[in-house]
Design an enzyme around this catalytic site. Structure first.
Site, PDB file in Angstrom:
ATOM      1  N   HIS A 210       0.833  -1.212   0.000  1.00  0.00           N
ATOM      2  CA  HIS A 210       0.000   0.000   0.000  1.00  0.00           C
ATOM      3  C   HIS A 210       0.867   1.263   0.000  1.00  0.00           C
ATOM      4  CE1 HIS A 210      -3.410  -2.613   1.077  1.00  0.00           C
ATOM      5  NE2 HIS A 210      -2.588  -3.162   1.962  1.00  0.00           N
ATOM      6  N   SER A 331      16.306  20.192 -16.725  1.00  0.00           N
ATOM      7  CA  SER A 331      15.153  21.062 -16.937  1.00  0.00           C
ATOM      8  C   SER A 331      15.575  22.275 -17.740  1.00  0.00           C
ATOM      9  CB  SER A 331      14.570  21.501 -15.596  1.00  0.00           C
ATOM     10  OG  SER A 331      13.698  22.601 -15.757  1.00  0.00           O
ATOM     11  N   LYS A 337      17.745  20.598 -11.573  1.00  0.00           N
ATOM     12  CA  LYS A 337      17.013  19.356 -11.797  1.00  0.00           C
ATOM     13  C   LYS A 337      17.871  18.271 -12.453  1.00  0.00           C
ATOM     14  CE  LYS A 337      13.376  18.446 -11.070  1.00  0.00           C
ATOM     15  NZ  LYS A 337      12.167  18.641 -11.901  1.00  0.00           N
ATOM     16  N   GLU A 344      10.597   7.310 -16.590  1.00  0.00           N
ATOM     17  CA  GLU A 344       9.278   7.938 -16.689  1.00  0.00           C
ATOM     18  C   GLU A 344       8.636   7.607 -18.033  1.00  0.00           C
ATOM     19  OE1 GLU A 344       9.053  12.118 -15.521  1.00  0.00           O
ATOM     20  OE2 GLU A 344      10.956  11.879 -14.451  1.00  0.00           O
TER      21      GLU A 344
END
Length: 513
Positions: A210, A331, A337, A344
């Site tokens: 969970h 970025s 970043k 992803e």
């Protein structure tokens, strides 16, 4: 054709229904809109008398008119099915050899056909072949080019063959080869994951259910879970390949043929197990690609879960892994970043692979037997699925070889969450306490820890005995994540000996030194 004086003349939207005058005739605004759009229509108002007549279709004997340009553009498939060229040529060579063996064409015709097909294949691979949209698809392009090259013998190649069985022969051969490529990429990913596991011997990480802290596990155990999943994915493809490996060639349009062909000969020549038994089934069903895309979709889901885990663990909130610069991106606006973009995209591209399966399921669901032109649309989802899954497997393997697990950060994070609670419950069971009772006792111990803002290991024996007198000094052999790991002993568990056995199995199976 009238020129358009301004963009506004064609881009202004038609008036809304509410703005129309009640006295205006119905749909006048549509006629006006169509009038404004007229300059954009591509249909010519006259025919060029000097235009070169279209080449007659190979199927055009009963037709008096050629198809319109719009129909030709809409129905062509050469823009994507030309990648079947190698399999189409292989199938045609086998078919020509069978026809000669059966006396349906001469040996000289067969030799001319095979020599011509070899030359066409050479031209294609050297970029010298002219793919023509007016020849519709890969089959007609190759056959027409062969006819241009060798003449009459080429016209005999389609004896006892339809494009219906021809395309399915090509497609099964293509899918068979695609599965073999995917299986190689799956093994590469498995090797990368096992190699990563070997580099992180003994590292304990939180196990989650969970998305909440659950129990401690060895990182190697977690990585091997993905290796097991990919092994089942590979097994599904192997099973799919076996069911796929039956030959439709010779089924013709749907009913077979009255000519004395030998379907077993072509089947064997092309490496199939046997010819498909039923000619209607041979040309009409696409269950072999549905199964293939289903297997790919399951693989994509597994890879997406791996991607999600690594994306989470690379975040500042977790900080469990650091990808190298070689598998990260930045970025355009935020200089600090460092993003795990490849994983992803693995997560994102799984949607494509699932969508490809849904596309084909939807395509097939309402089709009567036997062949329908709808089935031309079966190729692109398969091509896309294979290309995407190969990319996902490749980049996942690359990512696995370019990440570092941050041991110090992980070890600092381990005490939180009372990961050893279930091990303490097992301790009580070993002392004869029913599990439900032990669950309640440990739950109360966790509540005490929560009130004191400490871990189970921090409780004194007196505090534990205040909950239940069953606790003794030996409980501390079960407390803490290291002790918990040592206590796991069931087959397949996260205990050190169990995981070592799993690692030994996979290093041997994958031939990792």
């Amino acid at each position: 054709m009238k020129s358009v004086s301004s963009i506004s003349a064609i881009s202004a939207p038609p008036p809304s229904l509410s703005s129309l005058s009640r006295t205006q005739p119905p749909f006048t605004f549509l006629r006006n809109f169509n009038h404004r759009m007229e300059p954009l229509r591509s249909s010519p108002t006259h025919v060029d008398a000097t235009a070169k007549p279209k080449e007659a279709k190979l199927w055009g004997g009963r037709f008096e008119e050629s198809v319109t340009d719009a129909v030709e553009r809409f129905t062509e498939s050469i823009s994507y099915d030309k990648q079947l060229y190698k399999h189409d040529i292989i199938g045609s060579k086998a078919h020509a050899s069978m026809l000669a063996h059966q006396g349906l064409i001469t040996v000289s015709d067969r030799d001319s056909i095979i020599e011509g097909l070899n030359e066409i294949e050479r031209r294609i691979e050297n970029g010298e072949f002219n793919w023509r949209t007016d020849r519709e698809d890969v089959h007609m392009n190759i056959e027409a080019a062969l006819t241009d090259m060798i003449g009459e013998p080429a016209k005999k190649l389609h004896t006892a063959r339809s494009r219906n069985d021809q395309v399915l022969t090509d497609f099964r051969l293509w899918c068979r080869d695609a599965i073999d490529k995917i299986l190689i990429s799956m093994k590469h990913l498995q090797i990368s994951l096992v190699t990563l596991a070997l580099k992180n011997d003994g590292l304990i990480v939180p196990g989650y259910t969970h998305l909440q802290r659950a129990q401690p596990v060895l990182l190697q155990h977690l990585l091997l879970a993905y290796v097991e999943e990919i092994e089942r994915d590979a097994g599904r493809l192997v099973d799919c390949r076996a069911r796929m490996n039956f030959c439709p060639l010779g089924a013709c349009a749907l009913a077979g043929t009255g000519l004395p062909i030998d379907r077993f000969m072509t089947s064997e020549a092309l490496g199939f197990t046997a010819p498909l038994r039923n000619s209607i089934d041979a040309v009409s069903d696409r269950d072999f690609v549905l199964e293939f895309l289903s297997a790919n979709a399951i693989t994509a889901v597994h890879l997406s879960r791996l991607g999600e885990e690594w994306v989470l663990w690379a975040s500042e909130e977790f900080g469990f892994i650091t990808p190298s610069d070689s598998v990260s991106t930045g970025s355009s606006i935020m200089p600090q970043k460092k993003n795990p973009d490849p994983m992803e995209l693995v997560r994102g591209k799984s949607a494509r692979v699932i969508g490809d399966l849904v596309t084909l399921l939807t395509l097939c669901k309402g089709l009567p037997h036997a062949y329908n032109r709808d089935l031309q649309e079966d190729k692109e989802p398969v091509f896309d699925s294979v290309k995407t899954i190969l990319g996902m497997l490749e980049v996942s393997a690359e990512f696995a070889l370019n990440i570092t697990y941050n041991r110090e950060r992980i070890q600092k994070a381990l005490p939180a969450g009372h990961l050893d609670a279930t091990t303490v419950a097992d301790y009580l069971v070993k002392k004869g306490v029913p599990f439900r009772t032990s669950h309640d006792i440990v739950g109360r111990a966790v509540a005490l820890c929560t009130s004191k803002n400490c871990q189970l290991l921090d409780l004194t024996l007196d505090e534990l005995r205040s909950i239940d007198t069953i606790f003794d000094q030996d409980v501390y052999e079960f407390l803490g994540v290291e002790n918990s790991i040592r206590k796991f002993s069931s087959y397949g568990s996260t205990g050190s000996a169990c995981v070592a056995s799993q690692l030994h199995y996979w290093t041997k199976k994958l031939e990792i030194n």
